[in-house]
Enzyme design. Structure first.
Site, PDB file in Angstrom:
ATOM      1  N   ILE A  95      -0.015  -8.981 -12.249  1.00 32.18           N
ATOM      2  CA  ILE A  95       0.109  -8.705 -13.683  1.00 32.18           C
ATOM      3  C   ILE A  95       1.051  -9.701 -14.380  1.00 32.18           C
ATOM      4  O   ILE A  95       0.953  -9.928 -15.568  1.00 32.18           O
ATOM      5  CB  ILE A  95       0.560  -7.235 -13.902  1.00 32.18           C
ATOM      6  CG1 ILE A  95       0.204  -6.773 -15.322  1.00 32.18           C
ATOM      7  CG2 ILE A  95       2.030  -7.045 -13.602  1.00 32.18           C
ATOM      8  CD1 ILE A  95       0.303  -5.276 -15.517  1.00 32.18           C
ATOM      9  N   ASP A 151       6.330  -2.381  -6.696  1.00 24.30           N
ATOM     10  CA  ASP A 151       7.479  -1.956  -7.490  1.00 24.30           C
ATOM     11  C   ASP A 151       7.789  -0.499  -7.138  1.00 24.30           C
ATOM     12  O   ASP A 151       6.929   0.365  -7.255  1.00 24.30           O
ATOM     13  CB  ASP A 151       7.101  -2.087  -8.974  1.00 24.30           C
ATOM     14  CG  ASP A 151       8.293  -1.886  -9.899  1.00 24.30           C
ATOM     15  OD1 ASP A 151       9.269  -1.226  -9.467  1.00 24.30           O
ATOM     16  OD2 ASP A 151       8.247  -2.394 -11.031  1.00 24.30           O
TER      17      ASP A 151
END
EC number: 2.1.1.33
Lengths: 252, 367
Positions: A95, A151
């Site tokens: 991303i 993450d």
């Protein structure tokens, strides 16, 4: 003119340096980035990504993407898997645009350095995989999905942002073939336990016992070839992984 | 000036109309009426409502994230639930004991009507705002639409199995409705130039309807005010005559299609006197329209009884609905909420809001 073409070629041959491509490790998957995605899988033009395997506007593109690395980071796994699975097409999704740029340059350089078809089977795309996977892949198309060192989103409120969640697992199950594999790895114990709990509870996934994974070359790549894996080793941290098989529901 | 009704729903002889935090319900056959007050203390506005099949229970979700179940006969509140996020759409299971809600954060939960059964169940989720939810008549599929152009068909009750995705919309989807007397077709619309008729079981497009053309023709022919974008406000159906009515935000027009020979064909175009906030078919095939109220508005609700030539019912049925609250002026932007689903519109508004918040926090820091 000739000069600039020459330098261009030389530039492509050089591997990019990571320090010019640093970007913070977090991105908000809920905000609308200006991403480009096809209306549906049939409309995707893969030719810029895999020029050796797809031609533009050709109906006889029969190849399909087999593996995806969701949140591929700097592309270590892609590069390691490319020679191990020469007949599989592997896509990294990332991303963060700077990181994606780096991987793209890295693959371009590797392709240029290797005159045979090596590294023609890997590619990278800037994409929000939490939102748009069904735009790219059909039901049961994928045989492997990697979710490596994601993450951790420690805050409870941010748990929905985690890449492994009960809701997203339903989508991954939709995209994976029966028997397809889902790989997770992290250095954060709490996240590992969370991912294992979510996958264990999902009726369409079954864990593969770690001892059965000794022959899986992907595990070695995950632990030793990814940038995160190497970083964790340097810091002498723990590496946790879990692999799940997509199983069929009697009602499917 | 009267406050307008922003929602209207019909089920099994009962019509429910909503303004602000209040609901007026009338049983059209027994003539019984009842008025409900969702939130007496803070008067937060109602977002979505749904009747169960026999219209004995009304589920009501308001902006304060409260979900209430009302006994339609007695006006008693059966139970109150707190939802994690604001609820954009509600659907009952056939037996009327359980509902599914779709929220602004992309999640679907089920709640039971009973007070004791407090715990909600998480069923599925999109990483995008949900706009509408349907449950197939056979209860085998739950269908959800989102702001990212997607319609997802999920197995029910095994919601961990995604059946398919209906992909084709290029803009957000605001409304979906099953085609009457048919088990596998639904119509969807939103910010697109097209309405899509789907075979949702096979995820195939059966028909596309170019509404941009339809609307532009209608605007020119009837000298209506031009609008910037087309946003589907509501889709409602009448099963006895296989009719499907569609209306749009900021447009005084209702298109009525007939489902015939496996496709929808436009049967009537009705120009209304006011801008439309919501529409609902009743079981006599009349369309109840809730009007936006400005200086020129005569009625808060009108009943369309014939479509060509147009006839309105002004019978005693409407007397009960005549009065809402008085206010100085109705802010039209408050009632035009569908267009906010357009990414560019909402993102611009969000950026504005964040800027304001930034300024406020900076000020606070200085102080």
């Amino acid at each position: 003119m000739e000069d600039s073409e020459q330098t261009n070629k030389e530039d492509i041959l050089k591997l990019p340096r990571k320090r010019f491509f640093r970007q913070r490790a977090h991105a908000n998957p809920f905000s609308d980035h200006d991403l480009i995605y096809p209306l549906k899988p049939e409309e995707m033009d893969w030719s810029p990504f895999y020029p050796k395997y797809f031609s533009k506007n050709s109906k006889d593109n029969t190849k399909k993407i087999d593996f995806i690395d969701v949140g591929c980071g700097y592309g270590g796994l892609l590069v390691a898997l490319a020679p191990l699975f020469p007949d599989k097409l592997i896509l990294g999704m990332e991303i963060r645009s700077k990181v994606e740029d780096y991987v793209k340059q890295r693959i371009d350089a590797l392709r240029a350095q290797n005159k045979d078809d090596l590294y023609q089977n890997i590619s990278v795309m800037r994409m929000n995989a939490m939102k748009f996977l069904p735009n790219f892949f059909e039901h049961g198309q994928l045989s492997k999905m990697f979710f490596l060192f994601p993450d951790p989103h420690f805050k409870r409120k941010k748990h929905k942002n985690r890449i492994i969640s009960p809701n997203l697992l339903a989508e991954y199950a939709y995209l994976l073939k029966i028997g397809g594999l889902l790989y997770t790895a992290t250095d954060v114990r709490e996240l590992h336990e969370w991912m294992v709990e979510k996958c264990d509870n999902h009726p369409l996934f079954e864990r593969i016992p770690d001892e059965e994974l000794n022959d899986d070359p992907c595990i070695r790549c995950i632990l030793h070839e990814t940038e995160e894996g190497k970083k964790v080793a340097r810091n002498k941290g723990d590496k946790h992984f879990a692999v799940y098989r997509r199983i069929q529901d009697p009602d499917e | 000036m009267k406050v307008p009704y922003h929602l209207i729903r019909y089920s099994n002889d009962c019509i429910a109309a909503v303004y602000n935090n209040k609901i007026k319900i009338k049983n059209l056959s027994t003539k019984e009426t009842i008025e409900l007050n969702q939130d007496e203390t803070n008067k937060t506005s109602i977002r979505s409502i749904a009747f169960n099949n026999d219209a004995s229970i009304l589920a009501v979700a308001s902006d304060d994230k409260k979900l209430k179940f009302w006994d339609v006969k007695t006006g008693k509140c059966l139970s109150i639930k707190n939802t994690p996020k604001k609820v954009n759409s509600i659907v009952f299971e056939n037996h009327g004991k359980k509902i599914l809600i779709a929220d602004g954060f992309g999640d679907v939960y089920s709640y039971s009507v009973d007070e004791e059964d407090e715990e909600k169940e998480s069923l599925l989720g999109h990483v995008s705002m949900l706009t509408d939810i349907l449950l197939s008549k056979d209860e085998k599929y739950v269908i959800t639409s989102d702001r990212d152009e997607k319609i997802r068909v999920t197995r029910y009750p095994k919601t961990y199995i995604i059946h398919n995705f209906c992909l084709g919309h290029k803009e957000y989807i605001s409304k979906m409705q099953f085609i009457p007397n048919n088990n596998n077709l639904l119509l969807s619309g939103g910010g697109d130039d097209y309405l899509f008729l789907w075979d949702y079981i096979n995820a195939t497009i059966v028909q596309t309807i170019n509404i941009k053309e339809l609307i532009n023709e209608t605007i020119t022919k009837n000298n209506l005010t031009l609008i910037d974008s087309y946003n589907v406000k509501e889709i409602t159906t009448y099963s006895k005559e296989n009719l499907v009515a569609v209306c749009f935000e900021r447009l005084p027009v209702i298109f009525i299609f007939e489902f015939i020979e496996n496709k929808l064909s436009l049967k009537y175009t009705v120009i209304t006197e006011n801008l439309i906030l919501d529409i609902a078919f009743d079981n006599q095939g009349r369309i109840w329209i809730t009007n936006f109220v400005d200086e020129n508005t005569k009625e808060t609700i009108t009943i369309l009884s014939k479509f060509s030539p147009v006839e309105y019912d002004t019978k005693e049925e409407l007397i009960f609905f005549k009065n809402t609250e008085e206010c100085e002026k109705n802010d039209i932007n408050k009632y035009m909420t569908v267009e906010n689903l357009r990414k560019e519109v909402l993102d611009a508004k969000k950026a504005q809001q964040e800027l304001q918040e930034d300024i406020i926090t900076k000020k606070q820091k200085i102080e």
